[in-house]
Write a protein that holds these residues in place. Structure first.
Motif, PDB file in Angstrom:
ATOM      1  N   GLU A  63      30.572  36.939  38.532  1.00 37.55           N
ATOM      2  CA  GLU A  63      31.447  36.148  37.670  1.00 37.55           C
ATOM      3  C   GLU A  63      31.577  36.807  36.303  1.00 37.55           C
ATOM      4  O   GLU A  63      30.614  37.325  35.752  1.00 37.55           O
ATOM      5  CB  GLU A  63      30.914  34.724  37.538  1.00 37.55           C
ATOM      6  CG  GLU A  63      31.021  33.954  38.841  1.00 37.55           C
ATOM      7  CD  GLU A  63      30.496  32.527  38.765  1.00 37.55           C
ATOM      8  OE1 GLU A  63      29.963  32.113  37.711  1.00 37.55           O
ATOM      9  OE2 GLU A  63      30.630  31.813  39.784  1.00 37.55           O
ATOM     10  N   ASN A  64      32.792  36.810  35.784  1.00 34.26           N
ATOM     11  CA  ASN A  64      33.165  37.388  34.489  1.00 34.26           C
ATOM     12  C   ASN A  64      33.101  38.914  34.492  1.00 34.26           C
ATOM     13  O   ASN A  64      32.998  39.536  33.440  1.00 34.26           O
ATOM     14  CB  ASN A  64      32.333  36.800  33.346  1.00 34.26           C
ATOM     15  CG  ASN A  64      33.030  36.927  32.005  1.00 34.26           C
ATOM     16  OD1 ASN A  64      34.219  37.229  31.918  1.00 34.26           O
ATOM     17  ND2 ASN A  64      32.282  36.687  30.944  1.00 34.26           N
ATOM     18  N   ARG A  65      33.178  39.526  35.664  1.00 34.35           N
ATOM     19  CA  ARG A  65      33.286  40.984  35.774  1.00 34.35           C
ATOM     20  C   ARG A  65      34.770  41.317  35.888  1.00 34.35           C
ATOM     21  O   ARG A  65      35.485  40.741  36.703  1.00 34.35           O
ATOM     22  CB  ARG A  65      32.543  41.498  37.002  1.00 34.35           C
ATOM     23  CG  ARG A  65      32.751  42.999  37.240  1.00 34.35           C
ATOM     24  CD  ARG A  65      31.932  43.493  38.416  1.00 34.35           C
ATOM     25  NE  ARG A  65      30.554  43.681  37.960  1.00 34.35           N
ATOM     26  CZ  ARG A  65      29.529  43.888  38.775  1.00 34.35           C
ATOM     27  NH1 ARG A  65      29.700  43.896  40.081  1.00 34.35           N
ATOM     28  NH2 ARG A  65      28.317  44.065  38.282  1.00 34.35           N
ATOM     29  N   ALA A  66      35.212  42.260  35.074  1.00 38.33           N
ATOM     30  CA  ALA A  66      36.600  42.720  35.126  1.00 38.33           C
ATOM     31  C   ALA A  66      36.626  44.142  35.667  1.00 38.33           C
ATOM     32  O   ALA A  66      35.741  44.952  35.378  1.00 38.33           O
ATOM     33  CB  ALA A  66      37.233  42.680  33.740  1.00 38.33           C
ATOM     34  N   VAL A  67      37.660  44.424  36.445  1.00 37.54           N
ATOM     35  CA  VAL A  67      37.884  45.765  36.962  1.00 37.54           C
ATOM     36  C   VAL A  67      39.318  46.140  36.592  1.00 37.54           C
ATOM     37  O   VAL A  67      40.261  45.457  36.981  1.00 37.54           O
ATOM     38  CB  VAL A  67      37.691  45.837  38.492  1.00 37.54           C
ATOM     39  CG1 VAL A  67      37.853  47.272  38.980  1.00 37.54           C
ATOM     40  CG2 VAL A  67      36.337  45.272  38.902  1.00 37.54           C
ATOM     41  N   LEU A  68      39.464  47.180  35.808  1.00 42.44           N
ATOM     42  CA  LEU A  68      40.776  47.698  35.429  1.00 42.44           C
ATOM     43  C   LEU A  68      41.001  48.958  36.245  1.00 42.44           C
ATOM     44  O   LEU A  68      40.162  49.866  36.231  1.00 42.44           O
ATOM     45  CB  LEU A  68      40.805  48.012  33.927  1.00 42.44           C
ATOM     46  CG  LEU A  68      42.124  48.543  33.374  1.00 42.44           C
ATOM     47  CD1 LEU A  68      43.173  47.423  33.337  1.00 42.44           C
ATOM     48  CD2 LEU A  68      41.917  49.127  31.977  1.00 42.44           C
ATOM     49  N   PHE A  69      42.106  48.993  36.972  1.00 46.15           N
ATOM     50  CA  PHE A  69      42.319  50.150  37.834  1.00 46.15           C
ATOM     51  C   PHE A  69      43.800  50.465  38.015  1.00 46.15           C
ATOM     52  O   PHE A  69      44.659  49.621  37.814  1.00 46.15           O
ATOM     53  CB  PHE A  69      41.637  49.961  39.196  1.00 46.15           C
ATOM     54  CG  PHE A  69      42.129  48.797  40.008  1.00 46.15           C
ATOM     55  CD1 PHE A  69      43.126  48.950  40.961  1.00 46.15           C
ATOM     56  CD2 PHE A  69      41.572  47.534  39.836  1.00 46.15           C
ATOM     57  CE1 PHE A  69      43.557  47.878  41.722  1.00 46.15           C
ATOM     58  CE2 PHE A  69      41.995  46.457  40.588  1.00 46.15           C
ATOM     59  CZ  PHE A  69      42.990  46.626  41.538  1.00 46.15           C
ATOM     60  N   SER A  70      44.031  51.719  38.389  1.00 44.03           N
ATOM     61  CA  SER A  70      45.393  52.182  38.673  1.00 44.03           C
ATOM     62  C   SER A  70      45.934  51.437  39.874  1.00 44.03           C
ATOM     63  O   SER A  70      45.278  51.367  40.908  1.00 44.03           O
ATOM     64  CB  SER A  70      45.398  53.680  38.984  1.00 44.03           C
ATOM     65  OG  SER A  70      44.740  54.414  37.985  1.00 44.03           O
ATOM     66  N   SER A  71      47.128  50.893  39.744  1.00 44.06           N
ATOM     67  CA  SER A  71      47.719  50.092  40.820  1.00 44.06           C
ATOM     68  C   SER A  71      48.063  50.903  42.062  1.00 44.06           C
ATOM     69  O   SER A  71      48.269  50.339  43.126  1.00 44.06           O
ATOM     70  CB  SER A  71      48.989  49.399  40.311  1.00 44.06           C
ATOM     71  OG  SER A  71      48.674  48.569  39.229  1.00 44.06           O
ATOM     72  N   ASN A  72      48.111  52.223  41.916  1.00 44.55           N
ATOM     73  CA  ASN A  72      48.446  53.054  43.073  1.00 44.55           C
ATOM     74  C   ASN A  72      47.228  53.429  43.910  1.00 44.55           C
ATOM     75  O   ASN A  72      47.344  54.134  44.905  1.00 44.55           O
ATOM     76  CB  ASN A  72      49.206  54.313  42.636  1.00 44.55           C
ATOM     77  CG  ASN A  72      48.400  55.205  41.710  1.00 44.55           C
ATOM     78  OD1 ASN A  72      47.373  54.803  41.177  1.00 44.55           O
ATOM     79  ND2 ASN A  72      48.878  56.413  41.501  1.00 44.55           N
ATOM     80  N   ILE A  73      46.047  52.934  43.553  1.00 50.45           N
ATOM     81  CA  ILE A  73      44.848  53.132  44.377  1.00 50.45           C
ATOM     82  C   ILE A  73      44.875  52.084  45.487  1.00 50.45           C
ATOM     83  O   ILE A  73      45.066  50.894  45.222  1.00 50.45           O
ATOM     84  CB  ILE A  73      43.559  52.962  43.559  1.00 50.45           C
ATOM     85  CG1 ILE A  73      43.484  53.976  42.424  1.00 50.45           C
ATOM     86  CG2 ILE A  73      42.336  53.093  44.473  1.00 50.45           C
ATOM     87  CD1 ILE A  73      42.287  53.761  41.500  1.00 50.45           C
ATOM     88  N   ILE A  74      44.666  52.507  46.712  1.00 53.18           N
ATOM     89  CA  ILE A  74      44.594  51.554  47.821  1.00 53.18           C
ATOM     90  C   ILE A  74      43.306  50.747  47.648  1.00 53.18           C
ATOM     91  O   ILE A  74      42.220  51.307  47.470  1.00 53.18           O
ATOM     92  CB  ILE A  74      44.601  52.273  49.182  1.00 53.18           C
ATOM     93  CG1 ILE A  74      45.898  53.068  49.353  1.00 53.18           C
ATOM     94  CG2 ILE A  74      44.451  51.255  50.327  1.00 53.18           C
ATOM     95  CD1 ILE A  74      45.910  53.989  50.567  1.00 53.18           C
ATOM     96  N   HIS A  75      43.453  49.419  47.661  1.00 50.43           N
ATOM     97  CA  HIS A  75      42.316  48.530  47.428  1.00 50.43           C
ATOM     98  C   HIS A  75      42.438  47.293  48.312  1.00 50.43           C
ATOM     99  O   HIS A  75      43.492  47.015  48.871  1.00 50.43           O
ATOM    100  CB  HIS A  75      42.232  48.131  45.951  1.00 50.43           C
ATOM    101  CG  HIS A  75      43.475  47.474  45.442  1.00 50.43           C
ATOM    102  ND1 HIS A  75      44.603  48.196  45.086  1.00 50.43           N
ATOM    103  CD2 HIS A  75      43.782  46.167  45.240  1.00 50.43           C
ATOM    104  CE1 HIS A  75      45.547  47.359  44.677  1.00 50.43           C
ATOM    105  NE2 HIS A  75      45.072  46.115  44.770  1.00 50.43           N
TER     106      HIS A  75
END
Length: 170
Positions: free
Chosen positions: A133-145
């Motif tokens: 909880e309260n963990r943020a992940v900022l990532f490139s939208s072009n990465i398959i996830h």
């Protein structure tokens, strides 16, 4: 710095929101929203979703915190930005072409390795981020996830994704 299609970026931040803002968000997500069924691009049920792009107060909190913690000024978001409730019973590998970056925030759920998000290198899982909880992940939208899945137990969680269309590093 601007991410180009060949560049990939994943940044993780624990305790993303100030505690009082996070507590308000948790209560709001659990009690104050109207969720609607959501489907992926193939017509498959995806979970319950509440779009938040028009909630200026909440979006400002996300923008201000992203600026402070990740040093990114958000200049435009997609109308798909939302809070989601879902059962984790299927891997759904995908990219998000409506944005350049995703800000994924874990709001409510079991702290677990099998309740997070996974990232793929071509067709195999390459990176896993466990749920907290309260963990943020900022990532490139072009990465398959995909949401991670634990086949032996249905896990429910609440998350938020801000689909960032325009931004600049500060």
């Amino acid at each position: 710095m601007v991410l180009t299609p060949g560049m990939l970026m994943i940044k993780i931040m624990n305790n993303f929101l100030e505690k009082s803002n996070f507590n308000k968000l948790q209560n709001f997500a659990k009690q104050g929203l109207q969720f609607n069924p959501s489907y992926n691009g193939h017509g498959e049920y995806y979970g319950l979703r509440c779009n938040i792009d028009n909630d200026e107060e909440l979006i400002d909190i996300f923008k201000d915190t992203t600026k402070e913690k990740f040093k990114i000024q958000i200049e435009g978001i997609s109308e798909d930005s939302s809070i989601d409730i879902r059962d984790l019973n299927n891997f759904i590998p995908h990219t998000d072409p409506q944005s350049k970056l995703n800000l994924f925030l874990m709001i409510y759920g079991d702290k677990a390795v099998n309740n997070g998000i996974v990232f793929y290198d071509e067709k195999e899982i390459d990176i896993h981020v466990g749920f907290r909880e309260n963990r943020a992940v900022l990532f490139s939208s072009n990465i398959i996830h995909s949401p991670n899945v634990f086949k032996d137990k249905t896990i429910k969680r609440i998350t938020s994704t801000i689909f960032i269309k325009e931004y600049k590093y500060i």
